[in-house]
Design a protein around this motif. Structure first.
Motif, short mmCIF file in Angstrom:
data_model
loop_
_atom_site.label_atom_id
_atom_site.label_comp_id
_atom_site.label_asym_id
_atom_site.label_seq_id
_atom_site.Cartn_x
_atom_site.Cartn_y
_atom_site.Cartn_z
N GLY A 13 0.81 -1.22 0.00
CA GLY A 13 0.00 0.00 0.00
C GLY A 13 0.84 1.26 0.00
O GLY A 13 0.53 2.23 -0.70
N ILE A 14 1.92 1.25 0.76
CA ILE A 14 2.80 2.42 0.84
C ILE A 14 3.46 2.69 -0.51
O ILE A 14 3.51 3.84 -0.98
CB ILE A 14 3.86 2.22 1.93
N THR A 15 3.97 1.65 -1.16
CA THR A 15 4.63 1.86 -2.45
C THR A 15 3.63 2.25 -3.53
O THR A 15 3.93 3.12 -4.37
CB THR A 15 5.39 0.59 -2.87
N LEU A 16 2.45 1.64 -3.52
CA LEU A 16 1.41 2.05 -4.47
C LEU A 16 1.00 3.49 -4.23
O LEU A 16 0.76 4.26 -5.17
CB LEU A 16 0.19 1.14 -4.33
N GLY A 17 0.93 3.86 -2.96
CA GLY A 17 0.55 5.23 -2.61
C GLY A 17 1.51 6.24 -3.19
O GLY A 17 1.09 7.33 -3.62
N LEU A 129 12.56 -1.81 -12.19
CA LEU A 129 13.67 -0.86 -12.14
C LEU A 129 14.92 -1.52 -11.58
O LEU A 129 16.02 -1.35 -12.08
CB LEU A 129 13.29 0.35 -11.28
N VAL A 130 14.71 -2.26 -10.48
CA VAL A 130 15.81 -3.01 -9.85
C VAL A 130 15.28 -4.39 -9.50
O VAL A 130 14.21 -4.50 -8.90
CB VAL A 130 16.30 -2.30 -8.56
N GLU A 131 16.00 -5.41 -9.87
CA GLU A 131 15.57 -6.78 -9.58
C GLU A 131 15.97 -7.17 -8.16
O GLU A 131 16.88 -6.61 -7.57
CB GLU A 131 16.19 -7.75 -10.59
N ILE A 141 10.10 -7.39 0.71
CA ILE A 141 9.81 -6.21 -0.10
C ILE A 141 10.77 -6.19 -1.29
O ILE A 141 11.97 -6.45 -1.13
CB ILE A 141 9.93 -4.90 0.72
N THR A 142 10.24 -5.96 -2.46
CA THR A 142 11.10 -5.95 -3.64
C THR A 142 11.92 -4.66 -3.67
O THR A 142 11.52 -3.63 -3.13
CB THR A 142 10.27 -6.04 -4.94
N ARG A 143 13.06 -4.75 -4.29
CA ARG A 143 13.91 -3.56 -4.42
C ARG A 143 13.23 -2.50 -5.29
O ARG A 143 13.43 -1.31 -5.10
CB ARG A 143 15.26 -3.97 -5.01
N HIS A 144 12.44 -2.98 -6.23
CA HIS A 144 11.67 -2.04 -7.07
C HIS A 144 10.72 -1.19 -6.21
O HIS A 144 10.59 0.01 -6.43
CB HIS A 144 10.87 -2.81 -8.12
N VAL A 146 11.10 -0.41 -3.06
CA VAL A 146 11.91 0.53 -2.28
C VAL A 146 12.28 1.74 -3.13
O VAL A 146 12.14 2.90 -2.70
CB VAL A 146 13.18 -0.15 -1.74
N VAL A 147 12.73 1.49 -4.35
CA VAL A 147 13.09 2.58 -5.26
C VAL A 147 11.86 3.42 -5.59
O VAL A 147 11.93 4.66 -5.65
CB VAL A 147 13.72 2.01 -6.55
#
Length: 290
Positions: A13-17, A129-131, A141-144, A146-147
């Motif tokens: 939710g945070i990354t989608l936000g 973006l980052v694998e 959590i994927t690195r993508h 985080v970026v």
């Protein structure tokens, strides 16, 4: 396990936000300054995604940093050219703002069909973006992601600084508050409008780069994101960066939990339901307008 799943959903939710905030800020930016509701903003997202796809995996296979920079630059000039071609000629006529809404809707359909003609109906897939993943305890959590979060937060901060500290940004804020007064004191309204659309298109391009790896890219994909960005904008308050950011994270969190427990088909309907409730309770959104 239930607690770990809940935390993972919060992370999603945070990354989608962050992505929804960037997209909604572009839509809110145009409306707040020009008072035009831009139906073509979803098409900006679609073309940003296609440009990124062509640069990354479709044809050129460029490294992602180059893809990001080139796509943002292309979308900046795309938005600038769009305003000059579609909006600027209308401002000679009375009531042009109403006509402009119709033109943005028509141009959105034009761009969608152009994408269909050029790229076909088959959906395109973009790499992350980052694998790779980060695993902390039972949380993944994927690195993508985080970026995505870092870029989204950085854009919000830069936009706040731009509007509050940079002369061009302060001029845009002045136009948003009072177009007549801004014109009297010598602010070039036409140039401000063009740069507003350019920045909004660049923001749509960024959101496309961040979100496209998690979804498929197809000619009408922008409409789904556009609807969510519109709800975020209304929920947070048109023109409010803080409100847009808070609304984006709240709604994305709700979407993450709803789609996990009820299925992905409920993602968009829950946004519409939230919009109806917000317009009933607080029509101006959480933080009003500029």
């Amino acid at each position: 396990m239930a607690a770990e799943q809940a935390v993972n959903l919060v992370i999603v939710g945070i990354t989608l936000g962050a992505v929804y905030a960037v997209m909604a800020l572009g839509l809110s930016f145009i409306y707040g300054i020009t008072k035009i509701f831009n139906y073509a903003h979803g098409a900006f997202f679609t073309w940003g995604a296609y440009f990124a796809w062509m640069l990354s995996s479709g044809y050129l296979h460029l490294p992602y940093p180059a893809v990001v920079v080139i796509t943002v630059v292309i979308m900046f000039f795309f938005g600038f050219g769009y305003e000059k071609a579609f909006m600027y000629p209308l401002r000679r006529f009375a009531g042009w703002d109403i006509t402009a809404i119709i033109v943005t809707l028509g141009s959105a359909l034009l761009f969608d069909n152009l994408a269909l003609a050029l790229f076909g109906t088959r959906a395109k897939r973009m790499p992350y973006l980052v694998e790779g993943n980060f695993v902390v305890g039972g949380f993944t959590i994927t690195r993508h992601e985080v970026v995505t979060l870092i870029i989204g937060l950085a854009i919000m901060v830069l936009l706040i600084l731009f509007l509050g500290k940079v002369r061009q940004g302060m001029a845009m804020k002045g136009v948003a508050q009072d177009q007549t007064g801004a014109r009297i004191v010598g602010i070039p309204i036409n140039k401000i409008f063009s740069y507003t659309f350019a920045i909004a298109a660049a923001l749509a391009g960024v959101s496309a780069i961040l979100l496209a790896p998690k979804i498929l890219v197809y000619p009408t994909v922008g409409w789904v994101v556009f609807i969510k960005a519109f709800v975020v904008m209304v929920f947070g308050g048109v023109g409010s960066i803080k409100g847009t950011a808070i609304a984006a994270f709240i709604l994305a969190m709700v979407e993450a939990f709803v789609t996990f427990y009820l299925g992905g088909i409920w993602g968009t309907p829950i946004f519409i339901l939230v919009l109806i409730i917000m317009l009933t309770i607080r029509p101006k959104g959480l933080f009003g307008t500029w």
